[in-house]
Design a protein around this motif. Sequence first.
Motif, PDB file in Angstrom:
ATOM      1  N   LEU A  18       0.862  -1.178   0.000  1.00  6.56           N
ATOM      2  CA  LEU A  18       0.000   0.000   0.000  1.00  6.56           C
ATOM      3  C   LEU A  18       0.900   1.231   0.000  1.00  6.56           C
ATOM      4  CD1 LEU A  18      -2.792  -1.014   2.532  1.00  6.56           C
ATOM      5  CD2 LEU A  18      -2.884  -1.022   0.059  1.00  6.56           C
ATOM      6  N   VAL A  19       0.609   2.166  -0.894  1.00  7.68           N
ATOM      7  CA  VAL A  19       1.411   3.373  -1.024  1.00  7.68           C
ATOM      8  C   VAL A  19       0.510   4.600  -1.014  1.00  7.68           C
ATOM      9  CG1 VAL A  19       3.242   2.204  -2.336  1.00  7.68           C
ATOM     10  CG2 VAL A  19       1.352   3.288  -3.553  1.00  7.68           C
ATOM     11  N   ASN A  20       1.107   5.771  -0.752  1.00  7.96           N
ATOM     12  CA  ASN A  20       0.338   7.015  -0.831  1.00  7.96           C
ATOM     13  C   ASN A  20       0.500   7.600  -2.227  1.00  7.96           C
ATOM     14  OD1 ASN A  20       2.835   8.323  -0.862  1.00  7.96           O
ATOM     15  ND2 ASN A  20       2.695   9.009   1.258  1.00  7.96           N
ATOM     16  N   VAL A  81      -9.052  -3.122  -0.748  1.00  7.86           N
ATOM     17  CA  VAL A  81      -8.655  -2.609   0.560  1.00  7.86           C
ATOM     18  C   VAL A  81      -8.386  -1.117   0.462  1.00  7.86           C
ATOM     19  CG1 VAL A  81      -6.909  -2.741   2.383  1.00  7.86           C
ATOM     20  CG2 VAL A  81      -7.615  -4.801   1.183  1.00  7.86           C
ATOM     21  N   SER A  82      -8.827  -0.362   1.470  1.00 11.09           N
ATOM     22  CA  SER A  82      -8.488   1.058   1.547  1.00 11.09           C
ATOM     23  C   SER A  82      -8.012   1.368   2.963  1.00 11.09           C
ATOM     24  CB  SER A  82      -9.694   1.931   1.185  1.00 11.09           C
ATOM     25  OG  SER A  82     -10.766   1.702   2.070  1.00 11.09           O
ATOM     26  N   GLY A  83      -7.000   2.202   3.039  1.00 12.49           N
ATOM     27  CA  GLY A  83      -6.458   2.633   4.311  1.00 12.49           C
ATOM     28  C   GLY A  83      -6.285   4.138   4.303  1.00 12.49           C
ATOM     29  N   SER A  84      -6.380   4.770   5.438  1.00  5.61           N
ATOM     30  CA  SER A  84      -6.294   6.223   5.525  1.00  5.61           C
ATOM     31  C   SER A  84      -4.998   6.755   4.911  1.00  5.61           C
ATOM     32  CB  SER A  84      -6.385   6.656   6.993  1.00  5.61           C
ATOM     33  OG  SER A  84      -6.312   8.054   7.087  1.00  5.61           O
ATOM     34  N   GLY A  85      -5.106   7.572   3.884  1.00  7.36           N
ATOM     35  CA  GLY A  85      -3.940   8.164   3.219  1.00  7.36           C
ATOM     36  C   GLY A  85      -3.327   7.308   2.156  1.00  7.36           C
ATOM     37  N   ALA A  86      -3.758   6.055   2.036  1.00  9.85           N
ATOM     38  CA  ALA A  86      -3.194   5.136   1.041  1.00  9.85           C
ATOM     39  C   ALA A  86      -4.069   5.099  -0.213  1.00  9.85           C
ATOM     40  CB  ALA A  86      -3.065   3.731   1.626  1.00  9.85           C
ATOM     41  N   MET A  87      -3.425   4.825  -1.336  1.00  6.99           N
ATOM     42  CA  MET A  87      -4.168   4.631  -2.571  1.00  6.99           C
ATOM     43  C   MET A  87      -4.939   3.313  -2.456  1.00  6.99           C
ATOM     44  SD  MET A  87      -3.257   7.246  -4.418  1.00  6.99           S
ATOM     45  CE  MET A  87      -3.682   6.827  -6.075  1.00  6.99           C
ATOM     46  N   PRO A  88      -6.129   3.214  -3.051  1.00  6.79           N
ATOM     47  CA  PRO A  88      -6.881   1.950  -3.006  1.00  6.79           C
ATOM     48  C   PRO A  88      -6.058   0.834  -3.620  1.00  6.79           C
ATOM     49  CG  PRO A  88      -8.243   3.727  -3.838  1.00  6.79           C
ATOM     50  CD  PRO A  88      -6.854   4.256  -3.780  1.00  6.79           C
ATOM     51  N   TYR A  89      -6.174  -0.359  -3.058  1.00  4.06           N
ATOM     52  CA  TYR A  89      -5.432  -1.521  -3.563  1.00  4.06           C
ATOM     53  C   TYR A  89      -6.411  -2.629  -3.887  1.00  4.06           C
ATOM     54  CZ  TYR A  89      -1.944  -5.191  -3.923  1.00  4.06           C
ATOM     55  OH  TYR A  89      -1.149  -6.207  -4.368  1.00  4.06           O
TER      56      TYR A  89
END
Length: 89
Positions: A18-20, A81-89
């Motif tokens: 996961l990356v921003n 998957v989505s995480g705060s500040g991360a690009m959707p994966y």
Amino acid sequence: MGRFLAQNSSANVVIGPLVNISASVMSALAIANTNIIIIKEGSTSAARVDTASAVSVGPGLYRIGLITADTDTLGTLTIFVSGSGAMPY
């Protein structure tokens, strides 16, 4: 990247990295079950049945547990998957 899972089985899958938006690796994100969506072959999206959060296992890599109710449909299983500040994966 894909992986074969046996139908009606429990499994741990690792997703990532996961990356921003700047392509920096996002480590130690809190990814709740509600941020993990699965799409089973021929159906619409739904929250996975296993209620555990994703667990960080490396730089931007996260382990997601699946139970038999998540893998009960033969065919493709897509995990979003989505995480705060991360690009959707």
